[in-house]
Design a protein around this motif. Structure first.
Motif, mmCIF file in Angstrom:
data_model
loop_
_atom_site.group_PDB
_atom_site.id
_atom_site.type_symbol
_atom_site.label_atom_id
_atom_site.label_comp_id
_atom_site.label_asym_id
_atom_site.label_seq_id
_atom_site.Cartn_x
_atom_site.Cartn_y
_atom_site.Cartn_z
ATOM 1 N N ASP A 194 0.822 -1.198 0.000
ATOM 2 C CA ASP A 194 0.000 0.000 0.000
ATOM 3 C C ASP A 194 0.862 1.257 0.000
ATOM 4 N N ALA A 195 0.459 2.253 -0.794
ATOM 5 C CA ALA A 195 1.131 3.560 -0.770
ATOM 6 C C ALA A 195 0.682 4.311 0.476
ATOM 7 N N CYS A 196 1.614 5.068 1.082
ATOM 8 C CA CYS A 196 1.341 5.708 2.364
ATOM 9 C C CYS A 196 1.813 7.149 2.397
ATOM 10 N N LEU A 197 1.244 7.894 3.337
ATOM 11 C CA LEU A 197 1.677 9.252 3.642
ATOM 12 C C LEU A 197 2.194 9.249 5.074
ATOM 13 N N PHE A 198 3.389 9.812 5.290
ATOM 14 C CA PHE A 198 4.050 9.799 6.592
ATOM 15 C C PHE A 198 4.321 11.238 7.015
ATOM 16 N N ASP A 199 3.724 11.684 8.129
ATOM 17 C CA ASP A 199 3.873 13.066 8.570
ATOM 18 C C ASP A 199 4.922 13.238 9.661
ATOM 19 N N GLY A 200 5.698 12.175 9.897
ATOM 20 C CA GLY A 200 6.715 12.209 10.944
ATOM 21 C C GLY A 200 6.277 11.508 12.207
ATOM 22 N N LYS A 201 4.979 11.275 12.344
ATOM 23 C CA LYS A 201 4.449 10.601 13.525
ATOM 24 C C LYS A 201 3.563 9.416 13.152
ATOM 25 N N THR A 202 2.689 9.620 12.205
ATOM 26 C CA THR A 202 1.753 8.567 11.829
ATOM 27 C C THR A 202 1.836 8.277 10.342
ATOM 28 N N VAL A 203 1.414 7.078 9.987
ATOM 29 C CA VAL A 203 1.359 6.646 8.597
ATOM 30 C C VAL A 203 -0.104 6.540 8.189
ATOM 31 N N THR A 204 -0.416 7.043 7.013
ATOM 32 C CA THR A 204 -1.768 6.984 6.480
ATOM 33 C C THR A 204 -1.748 6.228 5.164
ATOM 34 N N VAL A 205 -2.590 5.201 5.042
ATOM 35 C CA VAL A 205 -2.690 4.455 3.790
ATOM 36 C C VAL A 205 -3.514 5.278 2.802
ATOM 37 N N LEU A 206 -2.987 5.478 1.604
ATOM 38 C CA LEU A 206 -3.669 6.258 0.581
ATOM 39 C C LEU A 206 -4.696 5.395 -0.135
ATOM 40 N N THR A 207 -5.887 5.937 -0.319
ATOM 41 C CA THR A 207 -6.966 5.173 -0.938
ATOM 42 C C THR A 207 -7.624 5.960 -2.064
ATOM 43 N N HIS A 208 -8.230 5.213 -2.980
ATOM 44 C CA HIS A 208 -9.075 5.785 -4.027
ATOM 45 C C HIS A 208 -10.274 4.876 -4.188
ATOM 46 N N ASP A 209 -11.446 5.456 -4.264
ATOM 47 C CA ASP A 209 -12.678 4.679 -4.407
ATOM 48 C C ASP A 209 -12.805 3.622 -3.315
ATOM 49 N N GLY A 210 -12.292 3.943 -2.122
ATOM 50 C CA GLY A 210 -12.383 3.025 -0.999
ATOM 51 C C GLY A 210 -11.341 1.932 -0.989
ATOM 52 N N GLN A 211 -10.441 1.927 -1.978
ATOM 53 C CA GLN A 211 -9.421 0.897 -2.078
ATOM 54 C C GLN A 211 -8.035 1.530 -1.963
ATOM 55 N N PRO A 212 -7.077 0.819 -1.375
ATOM 56 C CA PRO A 212 -5.722 1.373 -1.274
ATOM 57 C C PRO A 212 -5.010 1.368 -2.616
ATOM 58 N N PHE A 213 -4.117 2.340 -2.801
ATOM 59 C CA PHE A 213 -3.216 2.306 -3.948
ATOM 60 C C PHE A 213 -2.188 1.217 -3.682
ATOM 61 N N THR A 214 -2.057 0.286 -4.607
ATOM 62 C CA THR A 214 -1.098 -0.798 -4.429
ATOM 63 C C THR A 214 -0.094 -0.812 -5.571
ATOM 64 N N ASN A 215 1.099 -1.289 -5.257
ATOM 65 C CA ASN A 215 2.176 -1.403 -6.231
ATOM 66 C C ASN A 215 2.393 -0.091 -6.984
ATOM 67 N N VAL A 216 2.521 0.996 -6.231
ATOM 68 C CA VAL A 216 2.860 2.286 -6.838
ATOM 69 C C VAL A 216 4.363 2.293 -7.108
ATOM 70 N N ARG A 217 4.745 2.614 -8.329
ATOM 71 C CA ARG A 217 6.150 2.554 -8.723
ATOM 72 C C ARG A 217 6.856 3.908 -8.606
ATOM 73 N N THR A 218 6.143 4.996 -8.889
ATOM 74 C CA THR A 218 6.753 6.320 -8.860
ATOM 75 C C THR A 218 5.794 7.336 -8.264
ATOM 76 N N ILE A 219 6.318 8.259 -7.461
ATOM 77 C CA ILE A 219 5.560 9.409 -6.972
ATOM 78 C C ILE A 219 6.383 10.661 -7.230
ATOM 79 N N ILE A 220 5.744 11.712 -7.779
ATOM 80 C CA ILE A 220 6.405 13.004 -7.926
ATOM 81 C C ILE A 220 5.464 14.111 -7.464
ATOM 82 N N GLU A 221 6.028 15.270 -7.176
ATOM 83 C CA GLU A 221 5.242 16.476 -6.923
ATOM 84 C C GLU A 221 5.545 17.459 -8.044
#
Length: 331
Positions: A194-221
């Motif tokens: 699962d792709a996650c967001l980390f704010d330094g304290k907690t981890v949040t699983v990223l979801t779309h349409d109620g499902q987690p993003f899985t096998n994400v290969r690249t992230i950019i801003e």
């Protein structure tokens, strides 16, 4: 927010018993630069990552070594140093280079000498997929056993799913493919799980349409602060409120050029293609896209726009696209 985050606890933090307090590498891990091998042609093996340094040289991480292109010739700088398959490249803020390998850890290169970091020095795993430098100058490594964080003296390692409340529990959930720090200081972590967001304290699983993003290969801003995720779920854009799907095809790499166009390497009915999504249409649900089939369906990898506006991409070698023609640099 119009989508749900599945909350879970902080990354499991663990300390490697070996090398955690080391500030110097063993002498046998430091190798002097050997005589470079220079040719007029480029690599002919899988090329995963392409970067341009501050001097304008093009660097390539290939399964045949690390190549540097000065505009005239190619130099395999690791030919006499390591037979490893190289995966990723980073030029840090001090102008030094980091090279990741599949099985031999990472190499630090100051232009004269190489230093090899492995699990014995505290690295989480010797198979390293990604390298990233955060705003503090700390170097992050995405490995097959989680993320390693190196502050210049010691490693701190993070696992992604050790008993946590993640949706999937596959054995490769700890494989970290990509790490970035956004403008707000949050870390986006792409894994085979699962792709996650980390704010330094907690981890949040990223979801779309109620499902987690899985096998994400690249992230950019991108320049506007949008986050782009590419992987098995396709290409998605997050504008700070909602995720918008751009394509459902598998996307391996994503890159923003200086004009704001988004480039991807992805799978399609014709095989692997290089795509450019027009910057002026990105806010629409169906952005204008130009598709190029440059390599007869063979798998494509990393993307770079050089300082002249050419697009480089990796495949079974390295290629350059000037907007009209594609140059193959193989022998």
């Amino acid at each position: 927010m119009k989508y749900a985050y599945a909350l879970c606890l902080l990354f499991v933090f663990y300390t490697s018993c070996k090398g955690q307090n080391k500030t110097n590498l063993p002498s046998d891990s430091v190798k002097s630069e050997s005589q470079d091998v220079t040719t007029s042609y480029g690599p002919d093996r899988i090329t995963r990552t392409i970067k341009q340094d501050r001097k304008g040289n093009i660097w390539m991480a290939t399964f045949g070594g690390i190549f540097r292109y000065d505009g005239k010739s190619f130099t395999n700088v690791t030919d006499k140093v390591s037979p490893a398959r190289f995966f990723s490249i980073l030029e840090d803020r001090k102008g030094n280079f980091w090279f990741s390998t599949v099985g031999s850890g990472v190499y630090y290169y100051d232009g004269k000498t190489f230093q090899n970091f492995t699990t014995r020095d505290g690295l989480a795993n010797n198979q390293v997929i990604d390298i990233y430098e955060d705003k503090t100058g700390t170097i992050w490594f995405g490995t097959l056993s989680g993320a390693s964080r190196y502050d210049g003296k010691t490693f701190r390692n993070y696992r992604m799913n050790e008993g946590q409340n993640f949706t999937t529990k596959e054995k490769n959930d700890n494989d970290v493919n990509s790490i970035i720090e956004d403008k707000t200081g949050k870390f986006w972590i792409a894994t085979r799980g699962d792709a996650c967001l980390f704010d330094g304290k907690t981890v949040t699983v990223l979801t779309h349409d109620g499902q987690p993003f899985t096998n994400v290969r690249t992230i950019i801003e991108d320049k506007k602060g949008n986050i782009w995720l590419a992987g098995s779920d396709g290409l998605w854009r997050y504008d700070g409120r909602v995720f918008t799907n751009i394509t459902r095809n598998f996307v391996g790499y994503v890159h923003e050029d200086r004009k704001g166009n988004i480039w991807t390497t992805s799978e399609a009915s014709l095989g692997w293609i290089l795509s450019r999504y027009d910057a002026k249409t990105l806010s629409s649900l169906k952005p204008m896209v130009t598709e190029i089939n440059p390599n007869e369906g063979k798998m494509l990898f990393g993307i770079l726009e050089d300082d002249k506006g050419n697009i480089w991409f990796g495949a079974d070698g390295v290629y350059r696209y000037d907007g009209k023609t594609i140059t193959d640099f193989k022998k």
